[in-house]
Motif scaffolding. Structure first.
Motif, PDB file in Angstrom:
ATOM      1  N   UNK A 229       0.834  -1.206   0.000  1.00 29.98           N
ATOM      2  CA  UNK A 229       0.000   0.000   0.000  1.00 29.98           C
ATOM      3  C   UNK A 229       0.868   1.256   0.000  1.00 29.98           C
ATOM      4  N   UNK A 230       2.021   1.177   0.653  1.00 25.14           N
ATOM      5  CA  UNK A 230       2.950   2.302   0.572  1.00 25.14           C
ATOM      6  C   UNK A 230       3.382   2.556  -0.860  1.00 25.14           C
ATOM      7  N   UNK A 231       3.666   1.477  -1.590  1.00 23.95           N
ATOM      8  CA  UNK A 231       4.050   1.601  -3.001  1.00 23.95           C
ATOM      9  C   UNK A 231       2.893   2.140  -3.838  1.00 23.95           C
ATOM     10  N   UNK A 232       1.677   1.726  -3.518  1.00 29.20           N
ATOM     11  CA  UNK A 232       0.507   2.272  -4.218  1.00 29.20           C
ATOM     12  C   UNK A 232       0.458   3.792  -4.083  1.00 29.20           C
ATOM     13  N   UNK A 233       0.594   4.264  -2.851  1.00 23.21           N
ATOM     14  CA  UNK A 233       0.555   5.707  -2.617  1.00 23.21           C
ATOM     15  C   UNK A 233       1.701   6.433  -3.287  1.00 23.21           C
ATOM     16  N   UNK A 234       2.876   5.809  -3.271  1.00 15.81           N
ATOM     17  CA  UNK A 234       4.052   6.419  -3.902  1.00 15.81           C
ATOM     18  C   UNK A 234       3.844   6.580  -5.402  1.00 15.81           C
ATOM     19  N   UNK A 235       3.363   5.542  -6.054  1.00 10.41           N
ATOM     20  CA  UNK A 235       3.170   5.577  -7.510  1.00 10.41           C
ATOM     21  C   UNK A 235       2.101   6.597  -7.893  1.00 10.41           C
ATOM     22  N   UNK A 236       0.988   6.598  -7.169  1.00 13.37           N
ATOM     23  CA  UNK A 236      -0.068   7.576  -7.463  1.00 13.37           C
ATOM     24  C   UNK A 236       0.459   8.992  -7.272  1.00 13.37           C
TER      25      UNK A 236
ATOM     26  N   UNK B 195      -3.100   6.454 -12.790  1.00 14.78           N
ATOM     27  CA  UNK B 195      -2.354   6.215 -11.553  1.00 14.78           C
ATOM     28  C   UNK B 195      -3.102   5.240 -10.645  1.00 14.78           C
ATOM     29  N   UNK B 196      -4.416   5.413 -10.535  1.00 20.10           N
ATOM     30  CA  UNK B 196      -5.211   4.532  -9.684  1.00 20.10           C
ATOM     31  C   UNK B 196      -5.280   3.125 -10.283  1.00 20.10           C
ATOM     32  N   UNK B 197      -5.347   3.033 -11.601  1.00 24.65           N
ATOM     33  CA  UNK B 197      -5.331   1.715 -12.249  1.00 24.65           C
ATOM     34  C   UNK B 197      -4.021   0.990 -11.925  1.00 24.65           C
ATOM     35  N   UNK B 198      -2.907   1.707 -11.989  1.00 22.41           N
ATOM     36  CA  UNK B 198      -1.618   1.105 -11.652  1.00 22.41           C
ATOM     37  C   UNK B 198      -1.571   0.699 -10.176  1.00 22.41           C
ATOM     38  N   UNK B 199      -2.157   1.539  -9.322  1.00 18.19           N
ATOM     39  CA  UNK B 199      -2.217   1.211  -7.898  1.00 18.19           C
ATOM     40  C   UNK B 199      -3.013  -0.065  -7.670  1.00 18.19           C
ATOM     41  N   UNK B 200      -4.085  -0.226  -8.427  1.00 17.53           N
ATOM     42  CA  UNK B 200      -4.901  -1.441  -8.324  1.00 17.53           C
ATOM     43  C   UNK B 200      -4.072  -2.667  -8.700  1.00 17.53           C
ATOM     44  N   UNK B 201      -3.294  -2.549  -9.766  1.00 21.20           N
ATOM     45  CA  UNK B 201      -2.442  -3.664 -10.186  1.00 21.20           C
ATOM     46  C   UNK B 201      -1.405  -4.001  -9.116  1.00 21.20           C
ATOM     47  N   UNK B 202      -0.834  -2.962  -8.510  1.00 22.00           N
ATOM     48  CA  UNK B 202       0.143  -3.182  -7.439  1.00 22.00           C
ATOM     49  C   UNK B 202      -0.497  -3.905  -6.262  1.00 22.00           C
TER      50      UNK B 202
ATOM     51  N   UNK C 230      -1.211  -7.674  -7.230  1.00 21.50           N
ATOM     52  CA  UNK C 230       0.027  -8.459  -7.293  1.00 21.50           C
ATOM     53  C   UNK C 230       0.656  -8.608  -5.909  1.00 21.50           C
ATOM     54  N   UNK C 231       0.703  -7.517  -5.150  1.00 23.74           N
ATOM     55  CA  UNK C 231       1.322  -7.548  -3.832  1.00 23.74           C
ATOM     56  C   UNK C 231       0.648  -8.521  -2.883  1.00 23.74           C
ATOM     57  N   UNK C 232      -0.683  -8.451  -2.834  1.00 26.18           N
ATOM     58  CA  UNK C 232      -1.404  -9.339  -1.913  1.00 26.18           C
ATOM     59  C   UNK C 232      -1.496 -10.766  -2.464  1.00 26.18           C
ATOM     60  N   UNK C 233      -1.444 -10.915  -3.765  1.00 23.18           N
ATOM     61  CA  UNK C 233      -1.405 -12.260  -4.349  1.00 23.18           C
ATOM     62  C   UNK C 233      -0.133 -12.983  -3.893  1.00 23.18           C
TER      63      UNK C 233
ATOM     64  N   UNK D   3      -6.094 -19.828  -2.802  1.00 22.21           N
ATOM     65  CA  UNK D   3      -6.433 -18.821  -1.802  1.00 22.21           C
ATOM     66  C   UNK D   3      -6.038 -17.432  -2.303  1.00 22.21           C
ATOM     67  N   UNK D   4      -4.887 -17.351  -2.939  1.00 20.47           N
ATOM     68  CA  UNK D   4      -4.423 -16.074  -3.461  1.00 20.47           C
ATOM     69  C   UNK D   4      -5.374 -15.523  -4.519  1.00 20.47           C
ATOM     70  N   UNK D   5      -5.860 -16.390  -5.380  1.00 17.43           N
ATOM     71  CA  UNK D   5      -6.819 -15.956  -6.406  1.00 17.43           C
ATOM     72  C   UNK D   5      -8.119 -15.470  -5.780  1.00 17.43           C
ATOM     73  N   UNK D   6      -8.530 -16.110  -4.701  1.00 17.95           N
ATOM     74  CA  UNK D   6      -9.784 -15.726  -4.051  1.00 17.95           C
ATOM     75  C   UNK D   6      -9.714 -14.380  -3.334  1.00 17.95           C
TER      76      UNK D   6
END
Length: 212
Positions: free
Chosen positions: A117-124, A140-147, A150-153, A165-168
């Motif tokens: 989430x820190x990286x999400x905020x940084x990129x945005x 920027x928000x679309x990229x944050x969504x991708x981050x 991927x991060x939580x996956x 579980x990761x997919x769910x």
């Protein structure tokens, strides 16, 4: 005019010149300190808002082992990053949501949250600093969504040792970001203009605040 008088005049001139330099330096230091205090205050406010919005709406989805969590913490995160830049975005996301994990029984997720989430905020924030327009905020928000996905996956696979579980976990993360995106993009232009009017942000490129 005698030599002594000339020397006195020269000394007085040098003294006045030094006083002016000292005043300018002192003024610059004061302005710098004020800017630093303002930046720290704004960042602290958005850290708090991110934590509160994350804790305020906390719906766990009944999907697989980890469920997935829906909250509104991404709203102040994106607003802070867009208006005040990558540093505020990184700290609001990493600390604000990381603190929620630590205090709400999701402790094992805190390191992932801080980084992702820190990286999400940084990129945005980074994109918003360079491109002041609605189109770039959306990207920027679309990229944050991708981050986030991927991060939580990756974190899910590490914690649960299961790609299933990761997919769910993906639906919950998508819902989180999509809800925040709709709300933030609906109000961000007005918030940016208001922030300029009250002096919270300064930018010569007001013409770049546009929908295109």
């Amino acid at each position: 005019m005698s030599l002594i008088e000339r020397r006195v005049l020269l000394q007085n001139y040098k003294r006045r010149l030094n006083m002016k330099k000292t005043t300018k330096t002192s003024s610059a230091k004061t302005t710098g300190r004020q800017a630093t205090v303002k930046s720290l205050t704004i960042t602290a406010i958005f850290i708090a808002l991110t934590y509160v919005f994350t804790a305020m709406v906390n719906i766990r989805l009944p999907i697989a082992a980890n469920g997935g969590l829906i909250h509104l913490g991404n709203i102040p995160l994106f607003i802070g990053a867009i208006l005040f830049g990558k540093k505020t975005g990184f700290l609001a996301g990493g600390i604000g949501m990381g603190l929620f994990d630590l205090l709400s029984g999701w402790t094992i997720w805190a390191p992932c949250t801080f980084i992702t989430v820190g990286l999400m905020g940084f990129v945005v924030g980074l994109i918003a600093e360079r491109h002041r327009s609605f189109r770039w905020y959306t990207l920027a928000i679309v990229l944050a969504c991708a981050i986030k996905i991927v991060g939580y996956f990756i974190a899910d696979i590490i914690i649960y040792h299961s790609a299933v579980v990761a997919l769910n976990s993906i639906p919950g993360n998508l819902i989180q970001v999509c809800v925040a995106a709709v709300i933030v993009l609906a109000v961000i232009t007005r918030l940016e203009i208001a922030a300029r009017k009250v002096g919270l942000i300064h930018d010569d490129a007001e013409k770049n605040i546009c929908i295109g």
